[in-house]
Design an enzyme around this catalytic site. Structure first.
Site, PDB file in Angstrom:
ATOM      1  N   ASP A 162       1.206  15.382   3.666  1.00  0.00           N
ATOM      2  CA  ASP A 162       0.087  15.185   4.588  1.00  0.00           C
ATOM      3  C   ASP A 162       0.436  14.119   5.640  1.00  0.00           C
ATOM      4  OD1 ASP A 162      -0.026  12.935   3.019  1.00  0.00           O
ATOM      5  OD2 ASP A 162      -2.163  13.088   2.556  1.00  0.00           O
ATOM      6  N   SER A 163       1.643  13.552   5.554  1.00  0.00           N
ATOM      7  CA  SER A 163       2.171  12.726   6.650  1.00  0.00           C
ATOM      8  C   SER A 163       2.194  13.556   7.930  1.00  0.00           C
ATOM      9  CB  SER A 163       3.584  12.216   6.317  1.00  0.00           C
ATOM     10  OG  SER A 163       4.406  13.266   5.888  1.00  0.00           O
ATOM     11  N   GLU A 218      -2.265  12.419  -4.933  1.00  0.00           N
ATOM     12  CA  GLU A 218      -2.153  10.962  -5.079  1.00  0.00           C
ATOM     13  C   GLU A 218      -3.097  10.447  -6.166  1.00  0.00           C
ATOM     14  OE1 GLU A 218      -2.696   9.046  -1.288  1.00  0.00           O
ATOM     15  OE2 GLU A 218      -1.105  10.216  -0.341  1.00  0.00           O
ATOM     16  N   GLU A 225       5.763   5.100  -4.216  1.00  0.00           N
ATOM     17  CA  GLU A 225       5.924   4.662  -2.823  1.00  0.00           C
ATOM     18  C   GLU A 225       5.696   3.160  -2.712  1.00  0.00           C
ATOM     19  OE1 GLU A 225       3.837   7.071   0.048  1.00  0.00           O
ATOM     20  OE2 GLU A 225       4.214   5.659   1.671  1.00  0.00           O
TER      21      GLU A 225
END
Ligand code: KIV
Length: 278
Positions: free
Chosen positions: A47-48, A118, A185
């Site tokens: 989704d970046s 996430e 991350e």
């Protein structure tokens, strides 16, 4: 020899054999087809997308339609690479049923091989339900961009002992729930080492140091294309913006001067036809 798509069980075998694997992002057919010919085993349609391609300020406003629109061409372009479709914010936090419906869409309409979402321990029931529905799930903990407001900004996570142990707990819960792999991350390297050593599923790091089973980078970051900001963990393996700018400047100069298009890029006509025109 043509690359063979890695399977999800093979990723676990690679971890057991101590062999590292590589993941990058893609959002379109063209880039996906280049990556497909490279030694990269996994493509994340992340989704970046929102920030890198659609120009949004964060990933929060990315929709399921945005994701499906970009997953489809990547799947077409990279038949020999495992494709992970990211679940956007709002697609799995309303109810478990809705999460399964949206994960199904990523698989059936998008054609991805698996999904990523996430969140740690709080996502366990959702992950378990999607896995039980027959869909492989990759977790994502540490800095989770979709909940960046809750985290108070894009900051390194797991810096004190409690936070580091919480990350280990989150990862263990995700493994128990059936996740086949986890992205970590922006986490200190020793924390990722602890998690990688304590889990049997592969850990894929981004800004998480060298001790992971795999690494992931956003392709536009590593190729030197996205320059709104460059995170500390990004290594630029190329300067495509520089190359593109040089080409555009040369093209502009040659059009201005009349050098382009030359005879080799133009179509001629027979003399007798020409005579009728002039
Ligand atoms: O959306 C994305 O590209 C990601 C990577 C940064 C792991 O989630």
């Amino acid at each position: 020899m043509e690359k063979k798509k890695v399977t999800i069980p093979q990723l676990k075998e690679l971890k057991q054999q101590g062999k590292r694997f590589k993941m990058v992002t893609a959002y379109d057919y063209l880039l996906a087809s280049v990556i497909d010919k490279s030694p990269i085993e996994l493509i994340l349609v992340g989704d970046s997308l929102g920030m890198v391609v659609l120009g949004y300020d964060s990933t929060v406003s990315v929709t399921m339609d945005d994701m499906l629109h970009h997953i489809k061409p990547v799947v077409k372009g990279a038949p020999n690479t495992l494709i992970i479709g990211d679940m956007p914010f709002g697609s799995y936090n309303v109810s478990i049923n809705e999460a399964i419906v949206n994960a199904n869409r990523i698989m059936k309409e998008g054609g991805a091989d698996c999904v990523k979402l996430e969140g740690g321990a709080v996502m366990v029931e959702t992950v378990r339900a999607i896995v039980n529905a027959g869909i492989p799930v990759m977790g994502h903990i540490g800095l989770t961009p979709q909940t960046v407001s809750q985290l108070g900004g894009f900051k390194v996570q797991g810096k004190d002992a409690d936070a580091a142990l919480k990350l280990l707990h989150d990862a263990q819960k995700l493994e128990e729930a059936g996740a086949f792999s986890i992205v970590m991350e922006c986490v200190p390297a020793p924390v990722t080492k602890l998690v990688t050593e304590n889990l049997s599923i592969p850990i894929i790091g981004i800004g998480a140091g060298p001790h992971c089973d795999g690494q992931v980078l956003v392709t536009q970051d590593m190729l030197g294309m996205f320059d709104r900001f460059v995170p500390k963990f990004v290594k630029q393996y190329g300067n495509l913006n520089g190359i593109i700018m040089e080409a555009l400047q040369k093209y502009a100069t040659e059009v201005d001067s009349g050098e382009f298009p030359g005879p080799e890029h133009s179509f001629a006509m027979k003399e007798e036809v020409l005579k009728k025109l002039y």
